[in-house]
Design a protein around this motif. Structure first.
Motif, mmCIF file in Angstrom:
data_model
loop_
_atom_site.group_PDB
_atom_site.id
_atom_site.type_symbol
_atom_site.label_atom_id
_atom_site.label_comp_id
_atom_site.label_asym_id
_atom_site.label_seq_id
_atom_site.Cartn_x
_atom_site.Cartn_y
_atom_site.Cartn_z
ATOM 1 N N TYR A 408 0.826 -1.211 0.000
ATOM 2 C CA TYR A 408 0.000 0.000 0.000
ATOM 3 C C TYR A 408 0.860 1.261 0.000
ATOM 4 O O TYR A 408 0.516 2.265 -0.613
ATOM 5 C CB TYR A 408 -0.908 -0.020 1.230
ATOM 6 C CG TYR A 408 -1.779 1.205 1.391
ATOM 7 C CD1 TYR A 408 -2.992 1.308 0.722
ATOM 8 C CD2 TYR A 408 -1.370 2.268 2.201
ATOM 9 C CE1 TYR A 408 -3.789 2.435 0.860
ATOM 10 C CE2 TYR A 408 -2.158 3.397 2.348
ATOM 11 C CZ TYR A 408 -3.366 3.474 1.671
ATOM 12 O OH TYR A 408 -4.150 4.587 1.804
ATOM 13 N N CYS A 418 -3.486 9.703 -2.695
ATOM 14 C CA CYS A 418 -4.910 9.980 -2.858
ATOM 15 C C CYS A 418 -5.751 9.639 -1.631
ATOM 16 O O CYS A 418 -6.829 10.173 -1.460
ATOM 17 C CB CYS A 418 -5.457 9.215 -4.050
ATOM 18 S SG CYS A 418 -4.806 9.826 -5.618
ATOM 19 N N LEU A 516 -4.215 -0.272 -11.775
ATOM 20 C CA LEU A 516 -3.197 -0.014 -10.755
ATOM 21 C C LEU A 516 -2.490 -1.284 -10.317
ATOM 22 O O LEU A 516 -1.331 -1.264 -9.952
ATOM 23 C CB LEU A 516 -3.867 0.580 -9.519
ATOM 24 C CG LEU A 516 -3.812 2.072 -9.326
ATOM 25 C CD1 LEU A 516 -4.452 2.430 -8.007
ATOM 26 C CD2 LEU A 516 -2.374 2.550 -9.350
HETATM 27 C C1 HEC Z 1 -5.282 9.304 -8.355
HETATM 28 C C2 HEC Z 1 -5.893 9.079 -7.096
HETATM 29 C C3 HEC Z 1 -6.041 7.676 -6.583
HETATM 30 C C4 HEC Z 1 -5.088 6.697 -6.465
HETATM 31 C C5 HEC Z 1 -3.638 6.738 -6.916
HETATM 32 C C6 HEC Z 1 -5.708 5.603 -5.782
HETATM 33 N N1 HEC Z 1 -7.018 5.887 -5.529
HETATM 34 FE FE1 HEC Z 1 -8.368 4.674 -4.641
HETATM 35 N N2 HEC Z 1 -9.844 6.000 -5.037
HETATM 36 C C7 HEC Z 1 -9.666 7.259 -5.557
HETATM 37 C C8 HEC Z 1 -10.959 7.903 -5.677
HETATM 38 C C9 HEC Z 1 -11.199 9.313 -6.217
HETATM 39 C C10 HEC Z 1 -11.916 7.005 -5.204
HETATM 40 C C11 HEC Z 1 -13.428 7.242 -5.132
HETATM 41 C C12 HEC Z 1 -14.060 7.091 -6.479
HETATM 42 C C13 HEC Z 1 -14.374 5.685 -6.817
HETATM 43 O O1 HEC Z 1 -15.065 5.052 -6.014
HETATM 44 O O2 HEC Z 1 -13.913 5.222 -7.862
HETATM 45 C C14 HEC Z 1 -11.180 5.808 -4.814
HETATM 46 C C15 HEC Z 1 -11.770 4.670 -4.282
HETATM 47 C C16 HEC Z 1 -11.059 3.633 -3.676
HETATM 48 C C17 HEC Z 1 -11.655 2.551 -2.943
HETATM 49 C C18 HEC Z 1 -13.145 2.379 -2.669
HETATM 50 C C19 HEC Z 1 -13.446 3.199 -1.438
HETATM 51 C C20 HEC Z 1 -14.899 3.296 -1.052
HETATM 52 O O3 HEC Z 1 -15.123 3.759 0.082
HETATM 53 O O4 HEC Z 1 -15.762 2.986 -1.861
HETATM 54 C C21 HEC Z 1 -10.623 1.752 -2.497
HETATM 55 C C22 HEC Z 1 -10.732 0.491 -1.646
HETATM 56 C C23 HEC Z 1 -9.393 2.322 -2.981
HETATM 57 N N3 HEC Z 1 -9.694 3.464 -3.686
HETATM 58 C C24 HEC Z 1 -8.121 1.803 -2.735
HETATM 59 C C25 HEC Z 1 -6.963 2.272 -3.351
HETATM 60 C C26 HEC Z 1 -5.675 1.625 -3.255
HETATM 61 C C27 HEC Z 1 -5.349 0.388 -2.425
HETATM 62 C C28 HEC Z 1 -4.809 2.355 -4.022
HETATM 63 C C29 HEC Z 1 -3.356 2.046 -4.332
HETATM 64 C C30 HEC Z 1 -3.134 0.749 -4.966
HETATM 65 C C31 HEC Z 1 -5.568 3.471 -4.582
HETATM 66 N N4 HEC Z 1 -6.854 3.385 -4.145
HETATM 67 C C32 HEC Z 1 -5.030 4.447 -5.421
HETATM 68 C C33 HEC Z 1 -8.474 7.829 -5.937
HETATM 69 C C34 HEC Z 1 -7.261 7.139 -6.002
#
Ligand code: HEC
Length: 682
Positions: A408, A418, A516
């Motif tokens: 992570y 993020c 990712l």
């Molecule tokens: C560029 C920004 C960005 C990165 C980098 C990113 N995320 Fe996200 N993530 C978001 C956003 C914005 C949302 C909310 C929008 C959506 O649900 O798609 C989200 C949603 C999520 C959710 C769902 C959360 C929910 O409450 O519904 C999870 C779990 C998550 N991310 C895990 C990760 C993990 C683990 C990584 C690294 C491997 C990661 N994210 C990398 C922006 C990012």
């Protein structure tokens, strides 16, 4: 008119509909306010409106604002401005603007007589000064400047207010004080930015001669140099090419970046200098020059761009390159057509594929070309429900959350940029503190593999195109009549002048990049899911209780610092200074040896005297603070420049807390706790 509509004391636990009814009656009564015998009614209505304007429901606040506009007087203006203490939206913003506009005279009178005090209400003051007519705000600001020449250290809100609301005369006075050395460095930089803001957002420039500012390019202070450059760009009177070319090699990163920003603003007249800098000996300068060139002339820069992509072998540089490149309108498609079919460095391709899919962007042509050119697979298939359930089951059975935490934290995945845990980390996506307790493993797997399948409420992005050929995406942080501020995928705030907006659309894809997990093997993927599903459950992955330092900045003290007589930079340098490396504690609050060592690798020929770990606390009011430091004997605790061993009494505000560590005896972990102050996270 009948007096039976008199508004009764207001029941605040009533329903939304009921609150609106009460409001409607306050509205109906408003015209009576002009009658001499209804002063008591007006007072009663103001009393009711003073509560409604703070109502949790924005619709109620909106209508309260419009009712206040009908009761002429300074108290109405004061109450209306209180609405700024809560979340604003464009409709409220506009309603407040109208209201203050209508109440401008009584408000100004109250300000001038001292009945309305601006101390502690800088936000309200700034708003009101922008809402009233320019000649009115100019009158108010002009008087302030006349009465007290601005203090040398620029304290108070005035510099920014002049930038936001001053006319040519006030801006001229600010400029004169700036060029004549009337401010210290930090206030000089602020004054220059304020002048720039006036030019960008309001197209107002100071009266008088503006040439003097170029002498500030010689300032030893980097913020002053960079703000001067930026201002010369905003005024469209940039320094001559020789100076720009020299500044492109300035020791300060901030100044170098500004040079290219100014060159971009200057348009095609910059091309000769950019082409020259595109073959500079420094690769970073080369990349910047090529990117700026591409922003001005995408097809002309084609071959140089392909060259630059082939030179990207480092994660950090590649990420910066792709982020700036893809902010150019139409860039992805264009480059995809030019890239070779093989031989693209893997780091360049991987990062490019991720950035091309982040922030609600979905540049599939580029993703596919990069994947092919670097021999990678571009897993863009839809994942079936069965596959998701299988993976979730495997993660629960065999995933290792301790190892998953390290996945992570990997910088190439950018999760922490993020997302925050326990408040520490980025705010582009939702907080992860209790995701494991609130979401099922299937949901987590789906969120990771297919971010676009379900976009979480409140995290829909917007994509904005500007008249000067840039595209930005992110969530809306705030918005006013003159400016839109987004939070981009790098967790940075992006301010866009409304006058520069061309189009604005809801992003179709999630701000979280798809693909990712492509660079992880199966074990790593399962570990990551196992980690996420532990978050918020009781045990070592519970970050819900505060009271422990989670955001640290690490740096080395070197022998050369002593030789140069620099002994207090750790208390004075900006927290954003490159010297500090930001590190987040683990979820359990420990800053481990591995993390400390990773952040303080020093060149082998320098010798370290100490390793410093700095964090910040904030107090709402003065008080005694007990710190509890868990670390081995080789460490010392310092607060605001003094070593401490027991409780410390601190004033209200922010304070630096520093753990000084013997570099030869770095402890297994350090952990700093207190219940008496809040650790600063943002
Ligand atoms: C560029 C920004 C960005 C990165 C980098 C990113 N995320 Fe996200 N993530 C978001 C956003 C914005 C949302 C909310 C929008 C959506 O649900 O798609 C989200 C949603 C999520 C959710 C769902 C959360 C929910 O409450 O519904 C999870 C779990 C998550 N991310 C895990 C990760 C993990 C683990 C990584 C690294 C491997 C990661 N994210 C990398 C922006 C990012």
């Amino acid at each position: 008119m009948s007096r039976c509509l008199k508004v009764e004391p207001f029941p605040f636990d009533g329903s939304f509909m009921f609150r609106r009814l009460v409001l409607a009656s306050a509205l109906l009564l408003a015209p009576v306010a002009s009658r001499a015998d209804s002063a008591a009614d007006a007072a009663q209505r103001l009393e009711t409106l003073s509560k409604l304007v703070k109502d949790p429901h924005p619709r109620v606040r909106l209508e309260a604002l419009r009712s206040l506009a009908k009761i002429h007087g300074s108290r109405s203006a004061e109450l209306a401005l209180d609405v700024l203490d809560q979340t604003m939206d464009p409709t409220l913003d506009y309603a407040l603007w109208l209201t203050i506009n209508e109440l401008s005279e009584p408000w100004i009178a109250a300000l001038e007589s001292g009945a309305w005090k601006s101390e502690g209400r800088e936000k309200q003051l700034a708003f009101a000064l922008k809402a009233i007519r320019p000649d009115q705000s100019s009158r108010v600001l002009g008087r302030v400047i006349q009465e007290r020449r601005l203090p040398r250290d620029g304290s108070g809100p005035w510099i920014e207010l002049i930038g936001q609301a001053g006319g040519p005369k006030e801006l001229g006075a600010l400029l004169q004080q700036t060029v004549s050395g009337g401010f210290d460095d930090s206030a000089t930089a602020r004054a220059l930015s304020a002048l720039g803001e006036a030019a960008r957002n309001r197209k107002v420039r100071p009266e008088g001669d503006a040439k003097g500012i170029l002498s500030l390019l010689q300032s030893p202070n980097e913020s002053v140099r960079s703000a001067t450059l930026r201002l010369s760009g905003d005024w469209k009177t940039p320094p001559p090419a020789e100076s720009l070319s020299r500044l492109a090699a300035d020791p300060s990163e901030q100044v170098r970046a500004t040079v290219f920003e100014v060159l971009r603003l200057q348009g095609s007249s910059s091309l000769p200098l950019l082409k020259q800098l595109a073959s500079d000996k420094d690769p970073a300068t080369q990349r910047r020059a090529v990117l700026t060139w591409a922003a001005l002339d995408l097809s002309g820069a084609g071959p140089a761009l392909v060259n630059a992509v082939q030179g990207l072998d480092q994660e950090q540089a590649a990420q910066e390159f792709w982020r700036s490149f893809l902010a150019i309108k139409g860039a992805g498609k264009n480059l995809a057509a030019l890239l070779p079919a093989s031989g693209i460095p893997v780091a360049a391709a991987r990062t490019g594929m991720r950035v091309a899919r982040e922030g609600g962007r979905n540049d599939m042509e580029l993703v596919l070309t990069l994947a092919k050119g670097a021999g990678l697979s571009a897993d863009t298939q839809a994942f079936t429900g069965q596959l998701i359930r299988d993976m979730a089951a495997k993660a629960s059975a065999s995933g290792n959350p301790q190892r998953g935490e390290l996945v992570y934290r990997r910088s190439d995945l950018a999760c922490t940029t993020c997302h925050a845990i326990g408040g520490a980390g980025g705010r582009v996506g939702p907080d992860m503190t209790s995701i494991g307790a609130s979401a099922q493993p299937d949901y987590l797997v789906e969120s990771l593999l297919m971010p676009n399948a379900k976009i979480k409420e409140g995290y829909h992005g917007v994509v904005v195109e500007t008249k000067d050929g840039q595209t930005f995406s992110g969530t809306v942080v705030r918005e006013s009549t003159s400016e839109l501020v987004l939070r981009g995928a790098a967790n940075q705030e992006i301010a866009i002048a409304k006058s520069n907006l061309e189009s604005r659309n809801q992003a179709t894809a999630s701000l979280m990049p798809a693909g990712l997990l492509d660079s992880l093997n199966e074990t790593e993927q399962l570990d990551l899911v196992a980690f996420l599903s532990q978050l918020g459950k009781p045990g070592e992955f519970d970050a819900s209780k505060g009271g422990v330092a989670r955001k640290w900045r690490l740096a080395n003290v070197l022998h050369t610092d002593q030789q140069n007589g620099q002994s207090d930079w750790m208390w004075k340098s900006a927290l954003q200074d490159k010297r500090w490396n930001e590190v987040l504690s683990r979820v359990n609050g420990d800053l481990t040896r591995t993390l400390m060592e990773g952040a303080t690798k020093a060149n082998f020929w320098t010798s370290k005297i100490a390793v410093l770990a700095l964090t910040e606390v904030q107090l709402a009011q003065p008080g005694t603070v007990h710190f509890q430091l868990t670390a081995s004997p080789g460490t010392e605790l310092w607060v605001d420049g003094a070593k401490v061993s027991g409780p410390v009494s601190l004033s209200a505000g922010n304070h630096r807390v520093l753990v000084r560590i013997d570099p030869n005896r770095i402890p297994e972990k350090i952990r700093l706790e207190t219940r008496d102050a809040a650790f600063v996270l943002n």
